[in-house]
Design an enzyme around this catalytic site. Structure first.
Site, short mmCIF file in Angstrom:
data_model
loop_
_atom_site.label_atom_id
_atom_site.label_comp_id
_atom_site.label_asym_id
_atom_site.label_seq_id
_atom_site.Cartn_x
_atom_site.Cartn_y
_atom_site.Cartn_z
N GLY A 129 -26.98 -9.86 49.82
CA GLY A 129 -25.98 -10.90 50.00
C GLY A 129 -26.67 -12.24 50.18
O GLY A 129 -27.85 -12.31 50.54
N CYS A 130 -25.94 -13.32 49.96
CA CYS A 130 -26.57 -14.64 50.07
C CYS A 130 -26.97 -14.95 51.51
O CYS A 130 -28.13 -15.30 51.77
CB CYS A 130 -25.65 -15.72 49.50
#
Length: 315
Positions: free
Chosen positions: A115-116
């Protein structure tokens, strides 16, 4: 011989940026479906099983379905959804997470793109825990802001339609149940999930995360220089993760969410005050670059034996 790559979900924000990074590469041959067949199950199944590597840019449920459709044991997968980030049998696709992680990605059949938000947190915290500067049970907070492009098509449409009437700073995840928390807990080396407070800014792309540390609460109180030295040593040979020099700054144009847009780089800054025993660890990167599409291409490069920076811009 070229690598056959199918991006399932290439019409989305992440998929489009991956395609842009791959479409002119001589070592990659893209399997593409026209608009009429993009949602056709049979066409997708054929493409999935014809590819050397599949990159899934789909909602979680659709990503799980696509994996279930695989019957070609040679097809490898990079999943950009959150469906498999802490699943058994999947290798976490943050190459800089730990020594040997890039090699594990290179060998893996199933790779889950990070995920970012978690990348900045893991990059900041895990080396300190492994070095013994922070105990694994230390209470942590992570405050971060991302451009609205990280919210997908609906959020992009809202911000671009409403323009200046949208909030300049929109906190969310206020139930403390954000979907990125499991991977932070799994891969940062901590035993308690952090208090995570994400926000969306009124700008398209780029992000910054902050981990504040009360070092005075530790029995063997480390200094800012101690923290910086561990991070600098960990990432000394990294292609994309860089640690800024330890200097006193009130503010800097290099510490803004958009400064690394268009690159696959992640910059770490240690802001310290030894008199108060406090540190803020700042991570700056592109939520659509290192935070999504760039990371997927980096993982693809590792899996195909290419230099990890092929087709990627460094900042």
């Amino acid at each position: 011989m070229t690598t056959q790559v199918f991006i399932d979900g290439e019409a989305g924000t992440t998929g489009l940026q991956i395609r842009e990074r791959l479409e002119n590469r001589a070592d990659i041959s893209l399997i593409q479906l026209d608009d009429a067949r993009r949602k056709d199950a049979d066409a997708r199944k054929t493409a999935l099983n014809s590819a050397d590597i599949v990159i899934l840019c789909l909602p979680d449920a659709a990503a799980k379905e696509a994996v279930a459709w695989l019957d070609n044991p040679k097809t490898r997968v990079i999943d950009a959804s959150s469906a498999h980030r802490v699943a058994d049998g999947w290798t976490y696709g943050f190459a800089e997470m730990a020594p040997g992680q890039a090699d594990a990605i290179a060998r893996a059949r199933f790779v889950s793109n990070p995920g970012c938000y978690p990348q900045g947190f893991i990059a900041s915290v895990r080396p300190l825990i492994e070095a013994g500067l922070l105990p694994a049970d230390f209470p942590l907070t992570y405050n971060a802001i991302s451009g609205y492009s990280g919210g997908g098509k609906a959020m992009i449409a809202d911000f671009e339609a409403e323009g200046s009437t949208m909030p300049p700073y929109l906190p969310y995840g206020l139930t403390l149940e954000h979907k990125h928390l499991p991977e932070m807990l799994s891969y940062a080396g901590i035993v308690h999930q952090p208090v995570f407070q994400p926000a969306v800014g009124r700008y398209a792309q780029g992000m910054i995360g902050a981990v504040p540390l009360q070092l005075w609460a530790l029995e063997d109180e480390p200094t800012g220089a101690d923290i910086h030295a561990v991070l600098a040593e960990r990432y000394a040979n990294s292609t994309f993760v860089k640690v800024a020099p330890l200097i006193a700054l009130e503010r800097s144009t290099e510490i803004t969410p958009e400064v690394l847009n268009g690159t696959n780089s992640l910059h770490l800054h240690v802001c310290a005050n030894d008199e108060t025993g406090q540190v803020i660890l700042l991570s700056v990167y592109d939520n659509l670059g290192k935070g999504a599409s760039g990371a997927a291409v980096q993982n693809l490069n590792l899996m195909t034996g290419m230099d990890e920076s092929t087709g990627l811009t460094k900042g």
